[in-house]
Design a protein around this motif. Structure first.
Motif, PDB file in Angstrom:
ATOM      1  N   UNK A  51       0.893  -1.339  -0.066  1.00  0.00           N
ATOM      2  CA  UNK A  51      -0.101  -0.208   0.048  1.00  0.00           C
ATOM      3  C   UNK A  51       0.675   1.675   0.004  1.00  0.00           C
ATOM      4  N   UNK A  52       2.075   1.202   0.739  1.00  0.00           N
ATOM      5  CA  UNK A  52       2.770   2.443   1.036  1.00  0.00           C
ATOM      6  C   UNK A  52       3.694   2.934  -0.612  1.00  0.00           C
ATOM      7  N   UNK A  53       3.969   1.716  -1.011  1.00  0.00           N
ATOM      8  CA  UNK A  53       4.232   1.797  -2.399  1.00  0.00           C
ATOM      9  C   UNK A  53       4.223   2.782  -2.987  1.00  0.00           C
ATOM     10  N   UNK A  54       2.403   1.768  -3.174  1.00  0.00           N
ATOM     11  CA  UNK A  54       1.537   2.540  -3.783  1.00  0.00           C
ATOM     12  C   UNK A  54       1.134   4.192  -4.280  1.00  0.00           C
ATOM     13  N   UNK A  55       1.520   4.538  -2.363  1.00  0.00           N
ATOM     14  CA  UNK A  55       1.422   6.097  -1.667  1.00  0.00           C
ATOM     15  C   UNK A  55      -0.024   6.453  -1.962  1.00  0.00           C
ATOM     16  N   UNK A  56      -0.818   5.098  -1.295  1.00  0.00           N
ATOM     17  CA  UNK A  56      -1.621   5.079  -1.601  1.00  0.00           C
ATOM     18  C   UNK A  56      -2.684   5.661   0.598  1.00  0.00           C
ATOM     19  N   UNK A  57      -3.695   6.428   0.288  1.00  0.00           N
ATOM     20  CA  UNK A  57      -4.244   7.100   1.513  1.00  0.00           C
ATOM     21  C   UNK A  57      -5.713   7.329   1.841  1.00  0.00           C
ATOM     22  N   UNK A  58      -6.537   6.025   1.970  1.00  0.00           N
ATOM     23  CA  UNK A  58      -7.482   6.430   1.582  1.00  0.00           C
ATOM     24  C   UNK A  58      -7.978   4.622   1.832  1.00  0.00           C
ATOM     25  N   UNK A  59      -9.088   4.069   1.762  1.00  0.00           N
ATOM     26  CA  UNK A  59     -10.203   3.223   2.268  1.00  0.00           C
ATOM     27  C   UNK A  59      -8.914   1.944   1.215  1.00  0.00           C
ATOM     28  N   UNK A  60      -8.690   0.777   2.267  1.00  0.00           N
ATOM     29  CA  UNK A  60      -8.799  -0.606   2.049  1.00  0.00           C
ATOM     30  C   UNK A  60      -9.243  -1.863   1.381  1.00  0.00           C
ATOM     31  N   UNK A  61      -9.406  -2.489   0.608  1.00  0.00           N
ATOM     32  CA  UNK A  61     -10.167  -3.681   1.080  1.00  0.00           C
ATOM     33  C   UNK A  61      -8.895  -4.707   0.441  1.00  0.00           C
ATOM     34  N   UNK A  62      -9.295  -6.034   1.421  1.00  0.00           N
ATOM     35  CA  UNK A  62      -8.392  -7.185   1.600  1.00  0.00           C
ATOM     36  C   UNK A  62      -8.722  -8.615   1.189  1.00  0.00           C
ATOM     37  N   UNK A  63      -8.730  -9.296   0.173  1.00  0.00           N
ATOM     38  CA  UNK A  63      -8.624 -10.805   0.043  1.00  0.00           C
ATOM     39  C   UNK A  63      -7.759 -11.247   0.617  1.00  0.00           C
ATOM     40  N   UNK A  64      -8.480 -12.538   1.100  1.00  0.00           N
ATOM     41  CA  UNK A  64      -7.314 -13.517   2.238  1.00  0.00           C
ATOM     42  C   UNK A  64      -7.707 -14.690   2.092  1.00  0.00           C
ATOM     43  N   UNK A  65      -6.988 -15.694   1.732  1.00  0.00           N
ATOM     44  CA  UNK A  65      -7.393 -17.437   1.471  1.00  0.00           C
ATOM     45  C   UNK A  65      -8.038 -18.022   2.721  1.00  0.00           C
ATOM     46  N   UNK A 240     -15.843  -4.941  -2.077  1.00  0.00           N
ATOM     47  CA  UNK A 240     -15.663  -5.399  -0.806  1.00  0.00           C
ATOM     48  C   UNK A 240     -15.655  -4.577  -0.153  1.00  0.00           C
ATOM     49  N   UNK A 241     -14.918  -3.716  -0.342  1.00  0.00           N
ATOM     50  CA  UNK A 241     -14.749  -2.153   0.901  1.00  0.00           C
ATOM     51  C   UNK A 241     -16.326  -1.455   0.646  1.00  0.00           C
ATOM     52  N   UNK A 242     -16.483  -1.028  -0.246  1.00  0.00           N
ATOM     53  CA  UNK A 242     -17.531   0.167  -0.830  1.00  0.00           C
ATOM     54  C   UNK A 242     -18.824  -0.185   0.201  1.00  0.00           C
ATOM     55  N   UNK A 243     -19.413   0.491   0.862  1.00  0.00           N
ATOM     56  CA  UNK A 243     -20.744   0.087   2.023  1.00  0.00           C
ATOM     57  C   UNK A 243     -21.749  -0.442   1.570  1.00  0.00           C
ATOM     58  N   UNK A 244     -22.410  -0.500   0.195  1.00  0.00           N
ATOM     59  CA  UNK A 244     -23.619  -1.209  -0.213  1.00  0.00           C
ATOM     60  C   UNK A 244     -23.069  -2.182  -0.872  1.00  0.00           C
ATOM     61  N   UNK A 245     -24.238  -3.263  -0.688  1.00  0.00           N
ATOM     62  CA  UNK A 245     -23.948  -4.315  -1.869  1.00  0.00           C
ATOM     63  C   UNK A 245     -24.245  -3.931  -3.089  1.00  0.00           C
TER      64      UNK A 245
END
Length: 252
Positions: A51-65, A240-245
């Motif tokens: 995330x930091x290498x992308x310079x992102x500052x905001x909401x994050x969604x993560x897929x995990x096995x 998945x991190x977007x509040x609505x369905x």
């Protein structure tokens, strides 16, 4: 709305910012090798670095096995057993200083396919299979996700299904495509008898070679290959991190 999507895999952790209206990556994808051993702390540190290498500052969604409940890891079929009970969403959120949503990686890929890919507009029962090291599954009814299905672990021939019918099994046992198709076909028939789906979507790296095995399958259910390919995990995790369905638009 742009959200950063993280896709945690066995060989790499990758991510990019995603336009959740279109599913397109809006920053360059960053990938770092998954640490070995892949302890929960090491995964968090590596994911944060992506995330930091992308310079992102905001909401994050993560897929995990793994099965994920309220951001907490509940299973560890193909990951370090130390991850069970680990609050991955909380740990990532603390490090990144912002909101983080964690979902099962198969569910993330399915969300992407239902919104922008092969499942778009299908209102019935849709099953997506991600064939890789194991078998990830995601299930949708009327465009809505039924989270944390684990149909890759049903018993086939006295063994865990993914041990026999995953792409990992094909490679491990050096199966011919015809031999592998027979294994996959048996698994698919068992799934059909359990769920009676209207559509089955096959994703994962093996979907690029569908001409090798699809002609050998004998299912009654229509089978299509995934369209989102390598971007499905990242785009779906962001969605998945977007509040609505998120898949309701696809089912209208």
């Amino acid at each position: 709305m742009n959200v950063f999507g993280l896709d945690v895999g066995g060989s790499g952790i990758k991510g990019a910012a995603v336009d959740t209206e279109t599913g397109e990556l809006v920053t360059e994808r960053v990938r770092i090798k998954t640490p070995q051993p892949a302890t929960p702390r090491a995964i968090v540190d590596t994911a944060v670095e992506v995330v930091r290498r992308s310079g992102w500052d905001g909401p994050v969604g993560c897929g995990f096995p793994a099965v994920i409940k309220d951001g907490v890891v509940r299973t560890a079929a193909n990951i370090d057993k130390a991850a069970i009970g680990f609050d991955l969403a909380g740990a990532l959120g603390q490090e990144l200083g912002g909101p983080v949503t964690v979902v099962n990686d198969g569910d993330a890929a399915g969300l992407a396919e239902m919104r922008w890919g092969a499942g778009r507009g299908v209102r019935g029962l849709v099953l997506m299979l991600t064939l890789g090291t194991g078998i990830g599954t995601s299930l949708f009814i009327g465009g809505r996700l039924v989270p944390n299905t684990e149909f890759g672990h049903i018993e086939i021939g006295g063994e865990d299904a993914e041990y026999r019918a995953s792409d990992g099994a094909r490679k491990r046992e050096d199966l011919s495509w015809e031999e592998y198709a027979a294994r996959l076909d048996r698994y698919l028939h068992a799934i059909e008898d359990l769920l009676w789906p209207d559509l089955i979507v096959i994703g994962g790296g093996i979907s690029k070679k569908s001409e090798k095995y699809l002609p050998h399958l004998t299912t009654r259910t229509e089978i299509v290959t995934a369209k989102m390919l390598n971007e499905a995990g990242i785009s779906g995790a962001a969605l998945a991190a977007v509040p609505d369905q998120p898949t309701e638009k696809a089912a209208e």
